[in-house]
Scaffold this motif. Structure first.
Motif, PDB file in Angstrom:
ATOM      1  N   UNK A  47      47.451  46.017  27.520  1.00  0.00           N
ATOM      2  CA  UNK A  47      46.767  44.970  28.263  1.00  0.00           C
ATOM      3  C   UNK A  47      46.245  45.554  29.568  1.00  0.00           C
ATOM      4  N   UNK A  48      44.926  45.522  29.781  1.00  0.00           N
ATOM      5  CA  UNK A  48      44.355  46.179  30.958  1.00  0.00           C
ATOM      6  C   UNK A  48      44.360  45.328  32.222  1.00  0.00           C
ATOM      7  N   UNK A  49      45.001  44.162  32.225  1.00  0.00           N
ATOM      8  CA  UNK A  49      44.848  43.235  33.344  1.00  0.00           C
ATOM      9  C   UNK A  49      45.333  43.791  34.679  1.00  0.00           C
ATOM     10  N   UNK A  50      46.118  44.871  34.685  1.00  0.00           N
ATOM     11  CA  UNK A  50      46.592  45.484  35.931  1.00  0.00           C
ATOM     12  C   UNK A  50      45.859  46.782  36.251  1.00  0.00           C
ATOM     13  N   UNK A  51      44.931  47.190  35.389  1.00  0.00           N
ATOM     14  CA  UNK A  51      44.212  48.456  35.564  1.00  0.00           C
ATOM     15  C   UNK A  51      43.060  48.293  36.543  1.00  0.00           C
ATOM     16  N   UNK A  52      42.814  49.319  37.336  1.00  0.00           N
ATOM     17  CA  UNK A  52      41.731  49.307  38.316  1.00  0.00           C
ATOM     18  C   UNK A  52      40.393  49.520  37.612  1.00  0.00           C
ATOM     19  N   UNK A  53      39.294  49.138  38.270  1.00  0.00           N
ATOM     20  CA  UNK A  53      37.964  49.301  37.650  1.00  0.00           C
ATOM     21  C   UNK A  53      37.674  50.734  37.208  1.00  0.00           C
ATOM     22  N   UNK A  54      38.095  51.708  38.015  1.00  0.00           N
ATOM     23  CA  UNK A  54      37.811  53.097  37.633  1.00  0.00           C
ATOM     24  C   UNK A  54      38.515  53.483  36.331  1.00  0.00           C
ATOM     25  N   UNK A  55      39.710  52.952  36.099  1.00  0.00           N
ATOM     26  CA  UNK A  55      40.407  53.243  34.846  1.00  0.00           C
ATOM     27  C   UNK A  55      39.753  52.508  33.682  1.00  0.00           C
ATOM     28  N   UNK A  56      39.314  51.291  33.933  1.00  0.00           N
ATOM     29  CA  UNK A  56      38.692  50.481  32.889  1.00  0.00           C
ATOM     30  C   UNK A  56      37.416  51.130  32.366  1.00  0.00           C
ATOM     31  N   UNK A  57      36.615  51.705  33.260  1.00  0.00           N
ATOM     32  CA  UNK A  57      35.344  52.310  32.829  1.00  0.00           C
ATOM     33  C   UNK A  57      35.482  53.785  32.462  1.00  0.00           C
ATOM     34  N   UNK A  58      36.695  54.323  32.536  1.00  0.00           N
ATOM     35  CA  UNK A  58      36.922  55.697  32.115  1.00  0.00           C
ATOM     36  C   UNK A  58      36.593  56.745  33.152  1.00  0.00           C
ATOM     37  N   UNK A  59      36.617  56.370  34.433  1.00  0.00           N
ATOM     38  CA  UNK A  59      36.396  57.336  35.512  1.00  0.00           C
ATOM     39  C   UNK A  59      37.735  57.925  35.943  1.00  0.00           C
ATOM     40  N   UNK A  72      47.045  43.265  42.156  1.00  0.00           N
ATOM     41  CA  UNK A  72      47.150  42.346  41.029  1.00  0.00           C
ATOM     42  C   UNK A  72      48.574  41.803  40.924  1.00  0.00           C
ATOM     43  N   UNK A  73      49.564  42.680  41.067  1.00  0.00           N
ATOM     44  CA  UNK A  73      50.966  42.246  40.995  1.00  0.00           C
ATOM     45  C   UNK A  73      51.270  41.246  42.113  1.00  0.00           C
ATOM     46  N   UNK A  82      47.344  35.377  36.399  1.00  0.00           N
ATOM     47  CA  UNK A  82      46.649  36.659  36.467  1.00  0.00           C
ATOM     48  C   UNK A  82      45.250  36.462  37.031  1.00  0.00           C
ATOM     49  N   UNK A  83      44.817  37.315  37.949  1.00  0.00           N
ATOM     50  CA  UNK A  83      43.484  37.133  38.533  1.00  0.00           C
ATOM     51  C   UNK A  83      42.340  37.431  37.572  1.00  0.00           C
ATOM     52  N   UNK A 166      55.616  29.042  37.224  1.00  0.00           N
ATOM     53  CA  UNK A 166      54.491  29.684  36.536  1.00  0.00           C
ATOM     54  C   UNK A 166      54.736  31.174  36.362  1.00  0.00           C
ATOM     55  N   UNK A 167      55.391  31.810  37.320  1.00  0.00           N
ATOM     56  CA  UNK A 167      55.687  33.237  37.209  1.00  0.00           C
ATOM     57  C   UNK A 167      56.618  33.499  36.026  1.00  0.00           C
ATOM     58  N   UNK A 168      57.609  32.640  35.836  1.00  0.00           N
ATOM     59  CA  UNK A 168      58.531  32.783  34.700  1.00  0.00           C
ATOM     60  C   UNK A 168      57.751  32.697  33.387  1.00  0.00           C
ATOM     61  N   UNK A 169      56.821  31.751  33.291  1.00  0.00           N
ATOM     62  CA  UNK A 169      56.001  31.624  32.083  1.00  0.00           C
ATOM     63  C   UNK A 169      55.107  32.849  31.887  1.00  0.00           C
ATOM     64  N   UNK A 170      54.560  33.380  32.983  1.00  0.00           N
ATOM     65  CA  UNK A 170      53.717  34.572  32.928  1.00  0.00           C
ATOM     66  C   UNK A 170      54.514  35.758  32.379  1.00  0.00           C
TER      67      UNK A 170
END
Length: 198
Positions: A47-59, A72-73, A82-83, A166-170
């Motif tokens: 799950x990429x929801x905690x990954x930075x933009x540079x990691x997401x685009x493969x930089x 994000x955390x 989650x944002x 909500x954090x417990x559910x997350x």
């Protein structure tokens, strides 16, 4: 040089010391690497929801890539949401690259502007614009000078507690996700969606 590891709430433990001060500890460094060069590209996993933009685009990863994850955390801990998470991995990655997040009142009721500013300081697309960890530790919100709003919008709420339902559910939702599986095809999807329209 530094360790590269995408952090998430499950990798944070809080222990109470004899002095009464809580100590936050990071765990699970299974896919962490030592950044010895400026050209390390960390694979996008699970799950990429905690990954930075540079990691997401493969930089290449930067020392401040982990500070994005911290932003994000922090958002997740304060809101229980989650944002960037969306219906698919691709849409989640697109939200990350577009910095498509907000602070909905029903999730951030009682959270001060100082906390929101700290999150925004870390959630910057350009890794060079994120402050180094040492400066983050000097931020007023981190130092405890601003955090949860009381009725006047100052200081902390009674007892300094957040509603963590909500954090417990997350966290429960994330228990069943695997973050070790490589994600393919995201970069080509992002290229088609992020290119300027003619």
């Amino acid at each position: 040089m530094g360790a590269r590891k995408v952090q998430k709430p499950e990798n944070l433990l809080v222990s109470h010391t004899s002095s009464g001060q809580p100590m936050v500890k990071l765990t699970d460094f299974g896919d962490a690497v030592q950044l010895n060069s400026a050209h390390y590209i960390h694979p996008l996993l699970g799950s990429p929801e905690f990954a930075s933009p540079e990691l997401v685009v493969g930089e290449p990863a930067a020392l401040t890539s982990d500070l994005w994850s911290l932003g994000v955390v922090t958002y997740v801990i304060l809101s229980g949401a989650s944002p960037f998470l969306d219906e698919s991995v691709e849409e989640t990655c697109l939200n990350i690259c577009r910095l498509d997040f907000s602070f909905p009142h029903h999730y951030f009721q009682g959270v001060t502007q100082g906390a929101r500013e700290f999150i925004c300081l870390l959630l910057r697309a350009d890794p060079a614009r994120r402050p180094p960890a040492g400066l983050c530790l000097q931020e007023p919100w981190v130092q405890g000078q601003a955090g949860l709003a009381d009725a006047q919008g100052q200081g902390r709420v009674e007892g300094g507690c957040l509603d963590t339902s909500r954090l417990v559910l997350f966290i429960d939702r994330r228990k069943h996700q695997t973050d070790a599986k490589p994600i393919g095809g995201v970069q080509s999807f992002l290229q088609s969606r992020l290119q300027p329209q003619a």
